[in-house]
Design a protein around this motif. Structure first.
Motif, mmCIF file in Angstrom:
data_model
loop_
_atom_site.group_PDB
_atom_site.id
_atom_site.type_symbol
_atom_site.label_atom_id
_atom_site.label_comp_id
_atom_site.label_asym_id
_atom_site.label_seq_id
_atom_site.Cartn_x
_atom_site.Cartn_y
_atom_site.Cartn_z
ATOM 1 N N ASN A 132 53.577 30.340 27.258
ATOM 2 C CA ASN A 132 52.702 29.171 27.225
ATOM 3 C C ASN A 132 51.262 29.545 26.920
ATOM 4 O O ASN A 132 50.526 28.743 26.330
ATOM 5 N N PHE A 133 50.838 30.753 27.292
ATOM 6 C CA PHE A 133 49.522 31.225 26.857
ATOM 7 C C PHE A 133 49.497 31.329 25.330
ATOM 8 O O PHE A 133 48.542 30.881 24.679
ATOM 9 N N GLN A 136 56.143 25.639 38.849
ATOM 10 C CA GLN A 136 55.335 24.574 39.443
ATOM 11 C C GLN A 136 53.965 25.122 39.820
ATOM 12 O O GLN A 136 53.839 26.215 40.364
ATOM 13 N N GLY A 137 52.926 24.352 39.498
ATOM 14 C CA GLY A 137 51.563 24.769 39.772
ATOM 15 C C GLY A 137 50.917 25.528 38.636
ATOM 16 O O GLY A 137 49.762 25.950 38.743
ATOM 17 N N SER A 138 51.640 25.707 37.523
ATOM 18 C CA SER A 138 51.111 26.488 36.399
ATOM 19 C C SER A 138 50.222 25.684 35.466
ATOM 20 O O SER A 138 49.627 26.245 34.546
ATOM 21 N N GLN A 189 42.500 31.057 34.204
ATOM 22 C CA GLN A 189 43.589 31.379 35.130
ATOM 23 C C GLN A 189 44.913 30.794 34.648
ATOM 24 O O GLN A 189 45.965 31.414 34.811
ATOM 25 N N TYR A 190 44.852 29.607 34.056
ATOM 26 C CA TYR A 190 46.047 28.926 33.573
ATOM 27 C C TYR A 190 45.936 28.725 32.059
ATOM 28 O O TYR A 190 44.831 28.672 31.512
ATOM 29 N N TRP A 191 47.083 28.560 31.423
ATOM 30 C CA TRP A 191 47.051 28.352 29.967
ATOM 31 C C TRP A 191 46.442 27.004 29.604
ATOM 32 O O TRP A 191 45.964 26.820 28.479
ATOM 33 N N THR A 192 46.427 26.083 30.550
ATOM 34 C CA THR A 192 45.807 24.782 30.285
ATOM 35 C C THR A 192 44.286 24.850 30.340
ATOM 36 O O THR A 192 43.613 23.916 29.903
ATOM 37 N N PRO A 210 45.580 37.905 29.772
ATOM 38 C CA PRO A 210 46.559 37.207 28.922
ATOM 39 C C PRO A 210 45.876 36.286 27.905
ATOM 40 O O PRO A 210 46.386 36.090 26.803
ATOM 41 N N TYR A 211 44.736 35.746 28.284
ATOM 42 C CA TYR A 211 43.940 34.880 27.401
ATOM 43 C C TYR A 211 43.579 35.602 26.106
ATOM 44 O O TYR A 211 43.556 34.999 25.029
#
Length: 575
Positions: free
Chosen positions: A14-15, A73-75, A159-162, A318-319
């Protein structure tokens, strides 16, 4: 039209996907921008191949990716699982009519949006942010967020891909694996994934979402599947692939098995090392047996590889790493949505359109039914400079697939290359499609080894660099991706504020150079799982695999090895 449906399963997948869709969103925006470079308006690309048109309940027209994204969940960070366009603001509380006792509600604090997301959705700034920007109590607390502040907030806080996604998603696109109470750090092998997902309805729910996008397609050309196969998402991907094989028999799957550098860190114990080796073998065998073409993507250290010669990457982010891989996947996807040449088609902007199935046929051929390909990239691709063009492009293409042999001579290899946005000999000018074709043909004529067959796709449209793209370019990369003769001293790394677009080249190749990758997995399966007294025999049994199933997996890998090189036969007692 021949639509493409995309799946993203797992954190790192997803990243990669988030960056991929940012590129597409940027292309769509530049095509509508009257002040943008005309090359983005004359792309000769049909974006409807990847996107669907729709309408909200309020009558607002939408244009969203034909995508199903799956993660723990929570990603999703601050983003709702319903996306943003169709979010009706449903309340977390509800009236309970069948219970007369006391009710307590436990709600987690929502994740705060970073500066980039706040500006994207037009939200007001928190007082703490205005203080950080030097605003005192006597000044206006509503301060403008500058682009450099947005970029810095992403560099230091993704921190998240979003967190860096600028795309609007359909509510059917984002799926969280609810009820999966597992530490993401421990969700790291095929067994834990299989155990956690057994008995649940996740596979059926994902298939239902996939069906939503497929059934509205006129003539689907296939699936672009990105999976993080380094851990527990592999068995879920296998379930989805089995569902696709049952329901969409004639639709090929192009599977990218992606991994971040963190998955290559050496385990501390022998038990963990055996588990990692067996996971790699089982995961690859199961996934490769259910798709037309599998492409392993992800180097142990991208920053120290030749692929990063002109990049400035932090492997721990990862970013960063996912951005380079996403750029390459974008390049490979261009031929799938190029307008096919016809009597009235203009070939001056793009040439070499192919479908997913045609690429599979090119790489598998009539004599080699292998299903694994090597991915190479040149980021940025070099300019066409004078008499040095013969070897320049080929020399710049570097592998993003791990564990492959170098400088191998394979007279049976076949390739599919995509080049776009190449710069010409004249400063600041893009090369024409015909110039790029001539250069590539000349390069192969002068090469010491050449493939048995090579398909070439060329487009003038470069890779646009959106604002949330990380600062991963080195100080020799110019504004349009040109390679500077003199580095920019005061800027070791450059990002979207400095580099607006870059030329790219990407290649998929079917070659015996991938044999070490396959042999390592077959050797691990036999040594740690199948052989008498194998140290991992009990472990794979706990994963739910009998010995005959492991032997079948070994046959899958052995067949792939044999088709690539009949002389490469591994003994059944190989260690």
């Amino acid at each position: 039209m021949r639509e493409l449906v995309t799946l993203q399963v797992g954190s790192f997948a997803n990243f990669v996907g988030s960056h991929f869709w940012n590129f597409q969103d940027e292309l769509n925006g530049l095509a509508e921008d009257p002040y943008a470079d005309p090359v983005f308006k004359n792309q000769s690309l049909n974006m409807d191949v990847l996107y669907r048109s729709g309408e909200t309940h309020q009558g607002t027209l939408t244009y969203t990716p034909r995508l199903v994204s799956v993660d723990l969940q929570g990603s999703l960070g601050s983003m709702s699982s319903r996306g943003t366009l169709y979010d009706e603001g449903s309340s977390a509380s509800s009236n309970i009519l069948t219970w007369g006792g006391n009710v307590s509600t436990h709600a987690a604090e929502p994740h705060k949006k970073n500066l980039f997301l706040q500006s994207l959705y037009g939200e007001e700034q928190e007082n703490s942010l205005t203080f950080e920007n030097g605003v005192t109590g006597g000044e206006n607390p509503r301060t403008e967020i500058h682009d450099r502040d947005k970029v810095e907030s992403l560099e230091n806080g993704v921190q998240y891909w979003t967190d860096f996604s600028k795309v609007e998603y359909h509510p059917q696109s984002l799926y969280e694996l609810s009820g999966l109470w597992v530490d993401p750090q421990k969700f790291d092998n095929y067994g834990i994934g299989r155990e956690s997902l057994s008995g649940g309805l996740q596979g059926e729910e994902i298939s239902e979402r996939l069906r939503f996008f497929v059934e509205e397609c006129d003539h689907i050309q296939g699936f672009q599947f990105i999976v993080d196969d380094s851990g527990g998402f592999s068995p879920l991907a296998v379930d989805v692939l089995e569902s696709i094989a049952d329901e969409y028999t004639n639709a090929p799957v192009l599977l990218y098995a992606v991994r971040g550098p963190g998955s290559s860190v050496d385990p501390r114990s022998q038990k963990q090392r055996v588990s990692r080796k067996l996971h790699d073998a089982v995961s690859f065998s199961r996934l490769s047996s259910l798709c037309k073409l599998i492409v392993p993507v992800g180097l142990p250290s991208l920053s120290r590889s030749k692929a990063s010669t002109f990049l400035w990457i932090n492997d721990e982010k990862p970013y960063h790493c996912s951005a380079a891989y996403a750029a390459t996947l974008h390049s490979l996807s261009l031929p799938f949505r190029m307008e096919p040449l016809g009597p009235t088609a203009d070939s001056s902007y793009a040439s070499g359109a192919v479908t997913v199935n045609e690429v599979v046929e090119i790489l598998s051929g009539q004599t080699r039914q292998n299903m694994v390909a090597i991915l190479d990239a040149a980021m940025p691709a070099p300019s066409l400079i004078g008499n040095q063009v013969e070897q320049t492009l080929l020399r710049h293409l570097q592998p993003l697939t791990p564990e492959i042999a170098k400088d191998i001579e394979d007279l049976q290899s076949v390739e599919s290359i995509s080049v776009h946005g190449a710069l010409g000999p004249a400063r600041g000018q893009r090369a024409s499609v015909s110039e790029v074709k001539d250069m590539v043909h000349a390069a192969y004529e002068h090469a010491t080894t050449r493939p048995m067959f090579c398909h070439l796709s060329v487009a003038q449209c470069p890779l646009p660099i959106p604002l949330p793209f990380p600062s991963i370019f080195g100080n020799r990369v110019g504004q349009h991706g040109e390679l500077l003769s003199t580095p920019i001293i005061d800027s070791p790394s450059r990002g979207s504020l400095d580099v607006h677009s870059i030329p790219m080249a990407a290649r998929l190749r079917s070659s015996s150079a991938v044999l070490p990758f396959l042999e390592n997995r077959l050797g691990s399966l036999r040594s740690f799982g199948i052989a008498r007294g194998a140290p991992g025999a009990e472990l794979v049994r706990s994963w739910g695999f009998a010995k005959d199933e492991l032997e079948d997996m070994g046959e899958v890998l052995s067949k792939m090895i044999t088709t690539l090189d009949p002389r490469s036969q591994m003994s059944s007692d190989s260690d």
